[in-house]
Design a protein around this motif. Structure first.
Motif, mmCIF file in Angstrom:
data_model
loop_
_atom_site.group_PDB
_atom_site.id
_atom_site.type_symbol
_atom_site.label_atom_id
_atom_site.label_comp_id
_atom_site.label_asym_id
_atom_site.label_seq_id
_atom_site.Cartn_x
_atom_site.Cartn_y
_atom_site.Cartn_z
ATOM 1 N N ALA A 97 0.477 -1.155 0.402
ATOM 2 C CA ALA A 97 0.052 0.020 -0.240
ATOM 3 C C ALA A 97 0.880 1.656 0.003
ATOM 4 O O ALA A 97 0.536 1.964 -0.673
ATOM 5 C CB ALA A 97 -0.733 0.051 1.288
ATOM 6 N N SER A 98 1.747 1.116 0.674
ATOM 7 C CA SER A 98 3.266 2.316 0.654
ATOM 8 C C SER A 98 3.229 2.564 -0.502
ATOM 9 O O SER A 98 3.517 3.934 -1.639
ATOM 10 C CB SER A 98 4.103 2.174 2.090
ATOM 11 O OG SER A 98 4.733 3.685 1.916
ATOM 12 N N LEU A 99 3.727 1.767 -1.545
ATOM 13 C CA LEU A 99 4.432 1.625 -3.078
ATOM 14 C C LEU A 99 3.556 2.516 -3.459
ATOM 15 O O LEU A 99 4.151 2.861 -4.550
ATOM 16 C CB LEU A 99 5.269 0.631 -3.149
ATOM 17 C CG LEU A 99 6.139 -1.008 -2.373
ATOM 18 C CD1 LEU A 99 6.598 -1.972 -2.710
ATOM 19 C CD2 LEU A 99 6.980 0.158 -2.575
ATOM 20 N N ALA A 100 2.111 1.457 -3.117
ATOM 21 C CA ALA A 100 0.715 2.301 -4.483
ATOM 22 C C ALA A 100 0.942 3.472 -4.548
ATOM 23 O O ALA A 100 0.622 4.213 -5.218
ATOM 24 C CB ALA A 100 -0.120 1.498 -4.128
ATOM 25 N N ASP A 101 0.737 4.114 -2.870
ATOM 26 C CA ASP A 101 0.928 6.312 -2.797
ATOM 27 C C ASP A 101 1.980 6.678 -2.971
ATOM 28 O O ASP A 101 1.006 7.057 -3.671
ATOM 29 C CB ASP A 101 0.789 5.433 -0.563
ATOM 30 C CG ASP A 101 0.144 6.841 -0.522
ATOM 31 O OD1 ASP A 101 -0.392 7.305 -0.520
ATOM 32 O OD2 ASP A 101 1.102 7.673 0.122
ATOM 33 N N ILE A 102 2.699 6.065 -3.165
ATOM 34 C CA ILE A 102 4.167 6.612 -3.800
ATOM 35 C C ILE A 102 3.933 6.971 -5.242
ATOM 36 O O ILE A 102 4.122 7.653 -5.701
ATOM 37 C CB ILE A 102 5.312 6.211 -2.583
ATOM 38 C CG1 ILE A 102 6.716 7.337 -2.753
ATOM 39 C CG2 ILE A 102 5.913 5.468 -4.083
ATOM 40 C CD1 ILE A 102 8.098 7.519 -1.966
ATOM 41 N N LYS A 103 3.245 5.945 -5.885
ATOM 42 C CA LYS A 103 3.569 5.530 -7.242
ATOM 43 C C LYS A 103 1.750 7.407 -7.700
ATOM 44 O O LYS A 103 1.843 7.292 -8.251
ATOM 45 C CB LYS A 103 2.905 4.200 -7.419
ATOM 46 C CG LYS A 103 3.873 3.282 -7.577
ATOM 47 C CD LYS A 103 3.628 2.073 -8.049
ATOM 48 C CE LYS A 103 2.790 1.971 -9.241
ATOM 49 N NZ LYS A 103 2.129 0.533 -10.092
ATOM 50 N N ALA A 104 0.662 7.122 -6.621
ATOM 51 C CA ALA A 104 -0.316 7.382 -6.936
ATOM 52 C C ALA A 104 0.270 8.671 -6.828
ATOM 53 O O ALA A 104 -0.151 10.042 -7.747
ATOM 54 C CB ALA A 104 -1.328 6.942 -6.594
ATOM 55 N N LYS A 105 0.650 9.566 -5.690
ATOM 56 C CA LYS A 105 0.226 10.207 -5.067
ATOM 57 C C LYS A 105 2.397 11.311 -5.448
ATOM 58 O O LYS A 105 1.763 12.848 -5.156
ATOM 59 C CB LYS A 105 0.779 10.891 -3.223
ATOM 60 C CG LYS A 105 -1.383 10.713 -3.604
ATOM 61 C CD LYS A 105 -1.965 10.439 -2.496
ATOM 62 C CE LYS A 105 -3.140 9.880 -2.034
ATOM 63 N NZ LYS A 105 -3.266 10.111 -0.325
ATOM 64 N N GLY A 106 3.158 10.122 -5.267
ATOM 65 C CA GLY A 106 4.973 11.252 -5.491
ATOM 66 C C GLY A 106 5.335 11.534 -3.606
ATOM 67 O O GLY A 106 4.574 11.184 -3.096
#
Length: 418
Positions: free
Chosen positions: A317-326
């Motif tokens: 989820a943390s990887l996905a969040d940084i992908k989505a929001k930077g």
């Protein structure tokens, strides 16, 4: 002051004189490691590293240790996937002895059969020690699982079977075939004068006349997916990660910033959420490992088996969040300041500076000043970090290795979705 010299036999010497210190760190970096080994003799580079300390034509192993200890020095070695390094750290007045010791073990080791048998037992014990240290073992398991068909995935220590079968002929033959002058970099940092240093190195290492090349290598293909090794442990050990970057990639500083923001420190996202807020782990961190033509971005965690799937889910989820929001401006500034602070503190050690000089020469063929590096860190942009996260954390391109009392059924099919 930095200087680069090439000895008549082709050995490269990179050196940096540092004022205000009394120590001198000298490293002999041989550009051959476990990735250059045929599978049937995997472990030979590390075996050779051990044997170089077992005695020479003029010194026993005990005499080598006594000479180093009697001047308050430090002498050691380490083997990696792309190289083997032998180093000594001494006071400036003991530079001649330090160089003499290094050249003696590298050029005049005797490789007595009894010493080979003794060290064989030592290395077999070292393999057992790693296997009994699960938070070490999991990193090798992860590398082997994502790079299964490439020597970069081999263990540096080798296998029990290989260590038992290596003999004097194969060991000496490997040295003759790969310990060539052009594949050696000598790195020196500390309090010394350049010209006398080069004279000493020429005197002691100029007799190495072997020439040749290293075996051809190929970049590994990354294999994503779940790999589990069942073992009865109190904690489950987790390594998960993606393709990283080679050593010289132009996005390397953006990668270092991404690593700092995600998991390399106590203020990172993973540490704060998974340990500090939820209490699911004692240890969690991320790291970057880079080679000449490949790399990995890895997250490690150790937790109770009942929490393993949840920890993996939170990391994803943390990887996905940084992908989505930077990343935020505050995070980027903190990462830059952390990186610059770590660098500035590291160069207070002549050993660290010696290693940095050697790696710059090996992977870039040039020297980067401290200011060069600080300027590159200042130029990191949030957009570039964001783009890199999307490039590395691609859907379906995450590998997960788990060591402990768990089975595949405990991890949902979509556990690696990001």
């Amino acid at each position: 002051m930095f200087r680069k010299d090439v000895l008549p036999n082709g050995i490269r010497v990179v050196s940096e004189s540092v004022s205000g210190v009394r120590s001198v760190s000298i490293g002999v970096w041989v550009c051959v490691g476990s990735r250059h080994e045929p599978k049937e003799i995997n472990g030979v580079s590390h075996f050779i590293e051990h044997l170089f300390f077992k005695g020479t034509k003029s010194r026993s192993a005990q005499q080598i240790a006594i000479e180093v200890d009697s001047i308050g020095g430090e002498m050691n070695a380490f083997t990696t996937r792309e190289g083997t390094t032998y180093y000594v750290k001494v006071l400036d007045e003991h530079i001649p002895l330090g160089i003499d010791l290094l050249s003696d073990i590298l050029l005049n080791s005797s490789f007595e059969p009894k010493d080979i048998e003794t060290e064989r037992k030592v290395i077999l014990e070292e393999i057992k020690m790693v296997e009994d240290t699960p938070d070490d073992m999991i990193h090798d398991l992860f590398t082997q699982s994502v790079w299964p068909d490439n020597p970069l995935g081999y263990s540096v220590l080798g296998t029990r079977e290989n260590i038992r079968s290596l003999n004097r002929a194969s060991i000496v033959g490997y040295i003759d075939a790969h310990y060539h002058a052009p594949e050696i970099v000598i790195s020196v940092t500390g309090h010394f004068e350049h010209d006398p240093l080069i004279d000493l190195l020429t005197k002691h290492f100029g007799g190495l006349t072997r020439n040749g090349g290293l075996p051809e290598t190929s970049a590994p293909a990354f294999r994503p997916g779940l790999y589990i090794k069942r073992k009865e442990l109190e904690q489950v050990q987790i390594c998960m990660g993606t393709v990283g970057l080679p050593q010289s990639d132009e996005d390397r500083y953006a990668l270092y910033a991404l690593n700092a923001i995600l998991g390399s420190s106590m203020s990172s996202r993973l540490f704060q959420e998974i340990r500090e807020d939820r209490g699911l782990v004692y240890s969690i961190y991320s790291y970057v490992t880079s080679f000449r033509d490949a790399g990995l971005f890895v997250v490690y965690a150790g937790c109770d088996g009942s929490n393993a799937a949840e920890v993996v889910r939170l990391v994803m989820a943390s990887l996905a969040d940084i992908k989505a929001k930077g990343v935020t401006e505050a995070e980027l500034k903190r990462a830059k300041d952390q990186m610059k602070g770590n660098l500035m503190l590291s160069v207070e050690s002549t050993s660290n500076r010696m290693s940095q000089l050697a790696k710059q020469e090996i992977y870039f063929g040039r020297h980067f000043s401290l200011q060069n590096i600080l300027d590159d860190m200042d130029r990191i942009e949030g957009g570039r970090v964001h783009a890199l996260a999307n490039r590395l954390f691609a859907q379906g391109q995450v590998g997960l290795s788990v060591l402990g009392p768990v089975s595949k059924k405990e991890f949902p099919d979509d556990v690696l979705a990001c």
